[in-house]
Design an enzyme around this catalytic site. Structure first.
Site, short mmCIF file in Angstrom:
data_model
loop_
_atom_site.label_atom_id
_atom_site.label_comp_id
_atom_site.label_asym_id
_atom_site.label_seq_id
_atom_site.Cartn_x
_atom_site.Cartn_y
_atom_site.Cartn_z
CB ALA A 1 -0.86 -0.07 1.26
CD GLU B 1 1.44 -5.36 5.80
OE1 GLU B 1 2.35 -6.38 5.99
OE2 GLU B 1 0.82 -5.34 4.97
CD GLU C 1 -2.56 -7.19 3.11
OE1 GLU C 1 -2.03 -6.05 2.88
OE2 GLU C 1 -3.01 -7.48 4.21
N GLY D 1 0.57 -4.89 1.09
CA GLY D 1 -0.82 -4.94 0.11
C GLY D 1 -0.38 -5.41 -1.28
N1 COA Z 1 4.62 3.14 -0.62
C1 COA Z 1 5.12 4.32 -1.01
N2 COA Z 1 6.27 4.40 -1.69
C2 COA Z 1 6.83 3.29 -2.03
C3 COA Z 1 6.39 1.88 -1.55
C4 COA Z 1 5.43 1.81 -0.71
N3 COA Z 1 4.85 0.73 -0.07
N4 COA Z 1 7.37 1.20 -2.05
C5 COA Z 1 8.45 1.73 -2.61
N5 COA Z 1 8.06 2.95 -2.70
C6 COA Z 1 8.88 4.10 -3.34
C7 COA Z 1 9.88 4.68 -2.78
O1 COA Z 1 9.56 5.70 -1.79
C8 COA Z 1 10.78 5.44 -3.74
O2 COA Z 1 10.12 6.37 -4.35
P1 COA Z 1 11.06 7.78 -4.40
O3 COA Z 1 12.19 7.29 -5.56
O4 COA Z 1 10.17 8.90 -4.82
O5 COA Z 1 11.87 7.99 -3.15
C9 COA Z 1 10.43 4.44 -5.07
O6 COA Z 1 9.33 3.51 -4.67
C10 COA Z 1 11.49 3.16 -5.09
O7 COA Z 1 11.70 2.50 -3.79
P2 COA Z 1 12.99 2.55 -3.24
O8 COA Z 1 12.79 2.28 -1.61
O9 COA Z 1 14.04 3.58 -3.48
O10 COA Z 1 13.71 1.16 -3.84
P3 COA Z 1 14.56 -0.05 -3.23
O11 COA Z 1 14.86 -0.96 -4.42
O12 COA Z 1 15.79 0.61 -2.54
O13 COA Z 1 13.91 -0.90 -2.31
C11 COA Z 1 12.10 -2.08 -1.32
C12 COA Z 1 13.05 -1.64 -2.51
C13 COA Z 1 10.74 -2.62 -1.90
C14 COA Z 1 12.81 -2.96 -0.35
C15 COA Z 1 11.47 -0.64 -0.86
O14 COA Z 1 10.99 0.28 -1.53
C16 COA Z 1 10.41 -0.70 0.42
O15 COA Z 1 10.83 -1.68 1.43
N6 COA Z 1 9.27 -0.67 0.36
C17 COA Z 1 8.15 -0.62 1.24
C18 COA Z 1 7.61 -1.98 1.72
C19 COA Z 1 6.73 -2.11 2.50
O16 COA Z 1 6.96 -1.68 3.70
N7 COA Z 1 5.26 -2.34 2.06
C20 COA Z 1 4.23 -2.54 3.11
C21 COA Z 1 3.41 -1.25 2.97
S1 COA Z 1 1.92 -1.31 4.16
#
Ligand code: COA
Length: 260
Positions: free
Chosen positions: A66, A135, A115, A112
């Protein structure tokens, strides 16, 4: 219908819906959830749509969760509302969709994202896929059905471990866990999904719809799945597809189901 955050393409009975926010790793914001609902609602009514393949844009992510930026200042009530609306509009809607939905998990499927993949009827994954419910690392719990669907698929102990550690598992482990049915190289994922869709489409989609309902009944509180099965089994005998299926078998020819 044109969408901002998803792509939808129909080809020979297969509707491919692609979540298309690659710069945000296809994170599900409110708008994307609404668009997905609309695309599924349209597909429900469209007789040309037989099977749906759900995937993510780019090579990195199916859906990274999400959109965290949208709910970081939410209150208790807003949080509850977010989960309730999301479940009704998208996650339960997909799980109970009357046409087959295959998730083609092409990279990160987190929160999400996992999910949504779990709400699909089954999942296939590319070998670079990574799955998890992170989460609790945000001070939350899964809110789009993850606490319910993950244990149904992988068992309670594994689900508890995945949720508590907030860790990710790779495609090989997801296969061992029965979280996905097949793993293949990323550049073959959509072809593989289409092959499965074509195999499904040879069968009676009316019967498949009834089977989805009966299988799902096993996971509904207060519903006796065996009774639903009996009901749906009986109903099958009144369909044109049943007449065609049985007469094709008896006449040693391939069935050509009218879908009625
Ligand atoms: N919500 C909002 N933005 C998200 C996102 C999320 N769940 N997951 C990734 N993004 C965005 C990042 O903020 C980044 O945006 P920016 O370039 O404007 O800063 C872009 O997507 C790329 O992500 P980034 O984190 O730079 O890539 P990465 O390869 O370093 O890491 C992940 C990849 C998936 C490990 C990392 O993005 C992450 O942990 N995301 C969140 C996962 C999460 O907790 N999901 C559950 C949500 S309830």
């Amino acid at each position: 219908m044109t969408f901002e955050n998803i792509l939808s393409e129909l080809h020979e009975g297969i509707l491919q819906i692609t979540i298309n926010r690659p710069s945000k790793l296809n994170a599900l914001n409110k708008e994307t959830i609404s668009e997905l609902h609309e695309a599924f609602a349209d597909a429900r009514e469209d007789n040309d749509v037989k099977v749906i393949i759900l995937t993510g844009s780019g090579e990195k992510a199916f859906v990274a969760g999400a959109d965290i930026s949208e709910f970081s200042d939410f209150s208790t009530e807003e949080g509850g509302e977010l989960a309730a609306q999301g479940q009704a509009k998208l996650f339960d809607y997909v799980a109970n969709f009357p046409k087959p939905v295959i998730a083609a998990v092409n990279g990160f499927a987190l929160g999400g994202g996992l999910e949504l993949a779990m709400a699909a009827h089954f999942r296939i994954a590319s070998d670079n896929a990574k799955m998890g419910l992170p989460e609790v690392s945000l001070g939350l719990i899964p809110g789009y059905g993850g606490t319910q669907r993950l244990p149904q698929l992988v068992g309670k102990g594994r689900a508890m471990e995945m949720i508590m550690t907030a860790g990710m598992i790779d495609a090989t482990q997801a296969l061992q866990y029965n979280l996905v049915n097949h793993v293949c190289p990323q550049d073959e994922l959509l072809d593989f999904a289409e092959k499965l869709a074509n195999k499904i489409m040879k069968n009676s989609l009316v019967a498949i719809s009834a089977a989805i309902k009966a299988v799902n009944a096993n996971f509904e509180d207060g519903v006796n799945g065996f009774e639903i099965e009996i009901e749906e089994f009986g109903r099958s005998f009144g369909t044109e597809d049943f007449k065609e299926g049985t007469s094709a078998f008896l006449n040693k020819r391939k069935a050509d189901f009218p879908g009625e």
